[in-house]
Design an enzyme around this catalytic site. Sequence first.
Site, PDB file in Angstrom:
ATOM      1  N   GLY A 154      67.309  46.819   5.676  1.00 22.13           N
ATOM      2  CA  GLY A 154      67.385  45.999   6.733  1.00 22.13           C
ATOM      3  C   GLY A 154      66.210  45.437   8.365  1.00 22.13           C
ATOM      4  N   ARG A 155      65.905  46.120   9.210  1.00 23.06           N
ATOM      5  CA  ARG A 155      64.866  45.369  10.007  1.00 23.06           C
ATOM      6  C   ARG A 155      63.813  46.938   9.193  1.00 23.06           C
ATOM      7  NH1 ARG A 155      69.353  43.760  14.062  1.00 23.06           N
ATOM      8  NH2 ARG A 155      69.638  46.277  13.626  1.00 23.06           N
ATOM      9  N   ARG A 176      73.300  46.094   0.050  1.00 23.34           N
ATOM     10  CA  ARG A 176      74.468  45.657  -0.252  1.00 23.34           C
ATOM     11  C   ARG A 176      74.328  44.526  -0.710  1.00 23.34           C
ATOM     12  NH1 ARG A 176      77.077  45.713   5.058  1.00 23.34           N
ATOM     13  NH2 ARG A 176      76.305  48.151   5.314  1.00 23.34           N
ATOM     14  N   ARG A 236      69.994  58.317   8.105  1.00 18.56           N
ATOM     15  CA  ARG A 236      70.600  59.724   8.169  1.00 18.56           C
ATOM     16  C   ARG A 236      71.126  59.880   6.855  1.00 18.56           C
ATOM     17  NH1 ARG A 236      70.310  57.993  12.533  1.00 18.56           N
ATOM     18  NH2 ARG A 236      71.244  56.597  13.771  1.00 18.56           N
ATOM     19  N   GLU A 265      72.693  67.521  10.945  1.00 18.30           N
ATOM     20  CA  GLU A 265      71.607  68.076  12.075  1.00 18.30           C
ATOM     21  C   GLU A 265      71.842  69.577  13.367  1.00 18.30           C
ATOM     22  OE1 GLU A 265      69.733  64.582  13.291  1.00 18.30           O
ATOM     23  OE2 GLU A 265      69.716  64.419  11.716  1.00 18.30           O
ATOM     24  N   HIS A 283      63.904  64.433  13.839  1.00 17.04           N
ATOM     25  CA  HIS A 283      64.891  63.129  14.066  1.00 17.04           C
ATOM     26  C   HIS A 283      64.031  62.220  15.369  1.00 17.04           C
ATOM     27  CE1 HIS A 283      68.683  60.614  14.103  1.00 17.04           C
ATOM     28  NE2 HIS A 283      67.922  60.611  14.071  1.00 17.04           N
ATOM     29  N   ILE A 284      62.456  62.592  15.125  1.00 17.48           N
ATOM     30  CA  ILE A 284      61.501  61.665  15.914  1.00 17.48           C
ATOM     31  C   ILE A 284      61.167  60.355  15.463  1.00 17.48           C
ATOM     32  CG2 ILE A 284      60.710  63.972  16.915  1.00 17.48           C
ATOM     33  CD1 ILE A 284      58.182  63.680  14.878  1.00 17.48           C
ATOM     34  N   GLY A 285      61.911  59.419  14.740  1.00 14.61           N
ATOM     35  CA  GLY A 285      62.188  58.098  14.031  1.00 14.61           C
ATOM     36  C   GLY A 285      61.455  57.253  15.019  1.00 14.61           C
TER      37      GLY A 285
HETATM   38  C1  8YV Z   1      67.570  58.377  17.617  1.00 14.96           C
HETATM   39  C2  8YV Z   1      67.757  56.788  15.982  1.00 14.96           C
HETATM   40  O1  8YV Z   1      68.149  57.113  18.867  1.00 14.96           O
HETATM   41  O2  8YV Z   1      67.811  54.680  16.384  1.00 14.96           O
HETATM   42  C3  8YV Z   1      68.549  55.419  15.668  1.00 14.96           C
HETATM   43  O3  8YV Z   1      69.883  55.442  15.383  1.00 14.96           O
HETATM   44  O4  8YV Z   1      68.652  57.725  14.910  1.00 14.96           O
HETATM   45  C4  8YV Z   1      66.768  57.524  16.623  1.00 14.96           C
HETATM   46  O5  8YV Z   1      66.347  56.351  17.524  1.00 14.96           O
HETATM   47  C5  8YV Z   1      66.531  58.575  18.503  1.00 14.96           C
HETATM   48  O6  8YV Z   1      65.308  59.660  18.002  1.00 14.96           O
HETATM   49  C6  8YV Z   1      66.890  58.936  20.223  1.00 14.96           C
HETATM   50  O7  8YV Z   1      67.505  60.386  19.935  1.00 14.96           O
END
Ligand code: 8YV
Length: 326
Positions: A154-155, A176, A236, A265, A283-285
Site C-alpha cells: 500500500g502507501r 492482495r 500490525r 501490545e 510502536h513509534i512508526g
Molecule cells: C499510531 C499507527 O497511530 O497509524 C497507525 O495505524 O499504528 C501509528 O501511527 C501512532 O503511533 C499513535 O499511536
Amino acid sequence: MKKIFITSQYPGESVKRLSEKYDVVVYPKSTLPTHEELLENAKDSVALITTVADVVNKKLIDCCPDLKIVFNSGVGYENVDIPYASEKGIFVTNTPNVLTETTADLAWALMFSVARRIIEADTYVREGQFACGHPSLLLGMNIHEKTLGVYGMGRIGSAVARRAKGFNMRVIYQNRNNNQKAEDETGAEFVDFETLLKESDFIVITAPLTEETRGRFGQEEFQKMKSTSIIVNVGRGPIIKEAELASALKDGLIWGAGLDVFENEPQVNEELLNLKNTVLVPHIGSASVETREKMVDMAVTSVELALRGEVPKYLVNPEVIKTVEY
Ligand code: 8YV
C-alpha cells in the site's frame, strides 16, 4: 461550552485553535488513559481525538450521546467499532498519507539496526569494551544489492520500496492484488507468498491486520526463509506469531528481526526480550515531531468541520453520511 476530549498530548499549536471555541480536555499523563479513565473523561464529549491504542467500543460511544466525530490519530482503525459509530451517526476519520514516509523511514531504521547490529555495537562502546577494531567484531549483513520483500504494497509499502532504489536492491512484493502504480514507481515485482519467503533477504511487513494477514508469519514460514534473512514489522503485531518468531530466531532459522509492533501490545514476548538479534521499539512508526504536528492539525481541522455540520476528510465510514443528523 461543548466538550472535546483528546487522549494524549501533541506537539505544536493546533489544539489551541480548538480551545478558543470548545472546552478541550487533554489527558495530562505521558501514558494513554485506561479504558475506565477514557470512559470517565470522554463522557458527554462532542468529539474525541483518540489513538489506535484507545478502545472506542459501544460502551464508550454510549457514554457520549452528543458525539459527532472520533478522529483516530493513525492510519489503522481496528480499535473503533465502526458499524456502531455509523449506526449512531458518528464520523470516524483516520490519518492516511501524512505518516507514510515517517513509517517507511522507521522500517529502514529497523533494517539498518538489525543488519548492522547497531544496538549491540552501541552497548559495546558504552560498556567500555571497545579495545580495537578487530576484523571479526560485530559482523553484520549487507543491505545494498540484496532482495527486499514487501508484504503489503500500500502507501507505506511503496514508500519502503522506493527507498530501496538508492541501495540497488531487487524489490519483490506480495499484496492482495498487484499494485501497478507501485511497480511503475519502484520497479517492484509481484510474486507469490512462497517466493517472497524464499527469495527475500529482508521482509518488511507493512500490511494492515485482517483475517487474511493475522498469524501469516509463523514457524512454517520462517522455515522457508533464508537463514541469513531479516524480518521487520511496522504493520500490525498479530501478523507475526511472536512465540514462533522467538524460536525461529533462537534456532537460527532466520538471522534477525526488527519490530515496531507486537502481538499483545504493550506486552512483549519474554523470549524476544532476551535475544540479541532483535531490535524492539514501542510502536513509534509515525513518531516524528513533524508528523505528529501534521496529525494533530488534521484532527483539529476535521473536528472543526464535523462540529460545523460539514463532512470531514478521510472518513473511514462514508456510510455514516446517510445516518448523520445535521
Ligand atoms: C499510531 C499507527 O497511530 O497509524 C497507525 O495505524 O499504528 C501509528 O501511527 C501512532 O503511533 C499513535 O499511536
